[in-house]
Design a protein around this motif. Structure first.
Motif, PDB file in Angstrom:
ATOM      1  N   GLY A 128       0.719  -1.182  -0.018  1.00  0.00           N
ATOM      2  CA  GLY A 128       0.032   0.175   0.012  1.00  0.00           C
ATOM      3  C   GLY A 128       0.897   1.318  -0.171  1.00  0.00           C
ATOM      4  O   GLY A 128       0.286   2.476  -0.291  1.00  0.00           O
ATOM      5  N   GLY A 129       2.194   1.255   0.083  1.00  0.00           N
ATOM      6  CA  GLY A 129       2.946   2.075  -0.103  1.00  0.00           C
ATOM      7  C   GLY A 129       3.628   2.972   1.281  1.00  0.00           C
ATOM      8  O   GLY A 129       4.300   3.949   1.373  1.00  0.00           O
ATOM      9  N   GLY A 157       3.876   2.573  -7.377  1.00  0.00           N
ATOM     10  CA  GLY A 157       3.067   2.175  -9.081  1.00  0.00           C
ATOM     11  C   GLY A 157       1.895   2.769  -9.210  1.00  0.00           C
ATOM     12  O   GLY A 157       1.755   3.928  -9.182  1.00  0.00           O
ATOM     13  N   GLN A 158       1.149   1.917  -9.451  1.00  0.00           N
ATOM     14  CA  GLN A 158      -0.263   2.499  -9.961  1.00  0.00           C
ATOM     15  C   GLN A 158      -1.430   2.463  -8.610  1.00  0.00           C
ATOM     16  O   GLN A 158      -2.348   3.152  -8.651  1.00  0.00           O
ATOM     17  CB  GLN A 158      -0.809   1.927 -11.024  1.00  0.00           C
ATOM     18  N   SER A 159      -1.433   1.446  -7.637  1.00  0.00           N
ATOM     19  CA  SER A 159      -2.206   1.351  -6.747  1.00  0.00           C
ATOM     20  C   SER A 159      -1.874   1.462  -5.289  1.00  0.00           C
ATOM     21  O   SER A 159      -2.548   0.933  -4.381  1.00  0.00           O
ATOM     22  CB  SER A 159      -2.859  -0.020  -6.860  1.00  0.00           C
ATOM     23  N   GLU A 160      -0.680   1.829  -4.945  1.00  0.00           N
ATOM     24  CA  GLU A 160      -0.526   2.218  -3.587  1.00  0.00           C
ATOM     25  C   GLU A 160      -0.939   3.543  -2.955  1.00  0.00           C
ATOM     26  O   GLU A 160      -0.396   4.623  -3.099  1.00  0.00           O
ATOM     27  CB  GLU A 160       1.218   2.180  -3.341  1.00  0.00           C
ATOM     28  N   VAL A 161      -2.073   3.293  -2.642  1.00  0.00           N
ATOM     29  CA  VAL A 161      -2.911   4.515  -2.400  1.00  0.00           C
ATOM     30  C   VAL A 161      -3.286   4.585  -1.057  1.00  0.00           C
ATOM     31  O   VAL A 161      -4.234   5.582  -0.610  1.00  0.00           O
ATOM     32  CB  VAL A 161      -4.399   4.702  -3.338  1.00  0.00           C
ATOM     33  N   ASP A 162      -2.646   4.015  -0.111  1.00  0.00           N
ATOM     34  CA  ASP A 162      -2.907   4.287   1.509  1.00  0.00           C
ATOM     35  C   ASP A 162      -2.969   5.575   1.912  1.00  0.00           C
ATOM     36  O   ASP A 162      -3.468   5.966   2.873  1.00  0.00           O
ATOM     37  CB  ASP A 162      -1.983   3.207   2.307  1.00  0.00           C
ATOM     38  N   ILE A 163      -1.899   6.162   1.322  1.00  0.00           N
ATOM     39  CA  ILE A 163      -1.606   7.670   1.850  1.00  0.00           C
ATOM     40  C   ILE A 163      -3.023   8.531   1.931  1.00  0.00           C
ATOM     41  O   ILE A 163      -2.956   9.207   2.999  1.00  0.00           O
ATOM     42  CB  ILE A 163      -0.412   8.329   0.992  1.00  0.00           C
ATOM     43  N   MET A 164      -3.958   8.337   0.874  1.00  0.00           N
ATOM     44  CA  MET A 164      -5.013   9.088   1.045  1.00  0.00           C
ATOM     45  C   MET A 164      -5.652   8.865   2.257  1.00  0.00           C
ATOM     46  O   MET A 164      -6.589   9.830   2.689  1.00  0.00           O
ATOM     47  CB  MET A 164      -5.781   8.775  -0.084  1.00  0.00           C
ATOM     48  N   ARG A 165      -5.569   7.762   3.024  1.00  0.00           N
ATOM     49  CA  ARG A 165      -6.313   7.601   4.127  1.00  0.00           C
ATOM     50  C   ARG A 165      -5.586   8.270   5.415  1.00  0.00           C
ATOM     51  O   ARG A 165      -6.409   8.508   6.524  1.00  0.00           O
ATOM     52  CB  ARG A 165      -6.238   5.915   4.842  1.00  0.00           C
ATOM     53  N   TYR A 166      -4.275   8.521   5.160  1.00  0.00           N
ATOM     54  CA  TYR A 166      -3.876   9.218   6.298  1.00  0.00           C
ATOM     55  C   TYR A 166      -3.445  10.731   6.207  1.00  0.00           C
ATOM     56  O   TYR A 166      -3.187  11.487   7.219  1.00  0.00           O
ATOM     57  CB  TYR A 166      -2.407   8.478   6.631  1.00  0.00           C
TER      58      TYR A 166
END
Lengths: 321, 137
Positions: A128-129, A157-166
């Motif tokens: 998830g990054g 890459g294209q789907s490491e989007v965990d950052i949007m949660r934090y």
């Protein structure tokens, strides 16, 4: 496993509140390692959060995230804000080791600045990054009292989007020459940007990249915030004041539109989900691998005796009581 | 859940050669440790701050410029000051071009071991593992 007795957790927390760097960095290690006492330490920290603004920086490997973070820190300091930085790099899937190299880009300007704290985190197998405990470490930095917290993800890459949660504000960093307008309309990381920054803007194709992103944004239904697309040359600081003023503008927008609270609630949900997974899935896997139950379940799957859902349910019934 | 050994691999001073430091960093990584590489041209003060913020168990300084006699003791002083203790629980290693006769003074200043050219990475990793000064958190 480390052991911080109840007194240790309390002492660490006191150190944090009093602004002691060694205490803060020790506390981060305990939380990362899931040491005994970490839960108590975190309870104190979450209660003492002061409401720092959190900015996430993400983008592909090599687009210049670390250099950009260094520039953002410099601008935030110029504006008088204190900054905590978390930089995440990947752990090896084979050895669990990691080389955390984000410090290399950290300029001499604020290497000794009392208003800046920098910590490198390894993903330790988390996808998830980010690292599993990113949310918790943010809480520690927030309790310490930084005005801003900047989180740099692994090269995404294209789907490491965990950052949007934090993060309250996500900056997606791009560089020229990494794909055409087809890449720009795919799902994933390009959807999560509150701000886009085309770095290395002195390279050919920068204008084209900017236009591709603008076009993608044009296709979205206009609703509230329209992400700006900025350009920067991070190595010489060009475009950094503009980028940071967009970050401020977005954060004012979040406050004015009352979406900040919503975002915070969502990020608490991410932390909660992480702990639920740890306490359920983590516990079942640990117990089942200790007494051979996991091997037996895998044998059943291999021999076609049962389907994965059925086997998983059995494991859950046996080990999760 | 288990902790990881964290190592700061540092390049103090005006010395632009970091192939050795990178080889060591890679060896530690392959041994399952988390390595924070500082980049070139760091002052002792900066290295001390980094070692504190990263809460490392080991500091490994690579130096080929001949300034080890000045920079390394200075780093150790700064590190103690930053940590607010005289009693460091961090293993301190030095490597690079360091003449035999300089080693006693470095050890006197607080360096735990000095590795010269030709030392195998296995030796360094093994030494590091078996000489940690605190349980890994």
């Amino acid at each position: 496993m480390g052991d911080i007795a109840a007194k240790g957790a309390h002492e660490l927390f006191q150190g944090i509140v009093q602004g002691s760097r060694p205490h803060l960095s020790r506390a981060i290690s305990h939380v990362e390692n899931g040491a005994r006492g970490a839960a108590e330490l975190l309870s104190h920290a979450y209660k003492a959060r002061k409401g720092a603004l959190i900015t996430g920086i993400t983008g592909s490997p090599g687009v210049g995230k670390s250099t950009l973070v260094d520039g953002i820190v410099r601008e935030l300091r110029k504006a008088g804000h204190t900054v905590g930085v978390l930089a995440v790099d990947p752990s090896s899937p084979f050895t669990g080791g990691a080389i955390l190299g984000d410090r290399v880009r950290m300029g001499q300007g604020h290497a000794l600045d009392e208003g800046v704290f920098f910590r490198s985190l390894a993903t330790r197998g988390h996808l998830g990054g980010l690292s599993r405990h990113t949310g918790d470490v943010i809480a520690l930095l927030d309790a310490f009292g930084f005005d801003h917290i900047v989180v740099e993800t692994v090269g995404a890459g294209q789907s490491e989007v965990d950052i949007m949660r934090y993060a309250h504000t996500v900056v997606v960093v791009l560089a020229p020459g990494l794909g055409d307008d087809m890449q720009a309309i795919k799902a994933g990381i390009l959807e999560i940007g509150d701000i886009f920054c085309v770095n290395k803007a002195d390279l050919p194709g920068a204008e084209r990249t900017r236009r591709d992103i603008e076009m993608m944004l044009d296709m979205k239904e206009p609703a509230g915030w329209r992400p700006p697309v900025t350009q920067a040359i991070a190595v010489n600081g060009q475009g950094l004041p503009e980028l940071v003023s967009e970050i401020f503008r977005h954060q004012s927008y979040l406050v004015a539109s009352d979406t900040l609270k919503e975002k915070n609630r969502w990020s608490y949900k991410a932390v909660l989900e992480e702990y639920l997974r740890l306490l359920t899935v983590g516990k079942v896997l640990e117990l089942a691998s200790r007494d051979g139950g996991l091997d037996a379940a895998l044998d059943d799957l291999m021999q076609g005796k049962a389907g994965p859902m059925e086997v998983a349910l059995k494991l859950l019934q046996k080990y999760w009581a | 859940m288990s902790g990881k050994i964290r190592v700061l691999v540092g390049k103090p001073g005006l010395d632009g050669h970091d192939r050795g430091a990178k080889v060591i960093a890679r060896a530690y990584r392959d041994a399952g440790m988390e390595v924070i590489y500082t980049g070139l041209h760091r002052t002792p003060e900066e290295l001390a701050r980094m070692a504190v913020e990263e809460d490392v168990d080991v500091v490994a300084l690579s130096i080929l410029s001949g300034a080890h006699g000045t920079l390394i003791p200075r780093f150790i002083d700064c590190f103690k000051k930053e940590k607010a203790t005289q009693d460091l629980d961090v293993l301190i290693l030095a490597g690079g071009i360091i003449p035999e006769e300089d080693i006693p003074a470095l050890k006197e200043a607080g360096v735990d071991e000095v590795f010269g050219p030709g030392t195998s990475t296995e030796t360094i990793v093994e030494f590091t593992r078996s000489h940690l000064k605190r349980p890994v958190a």
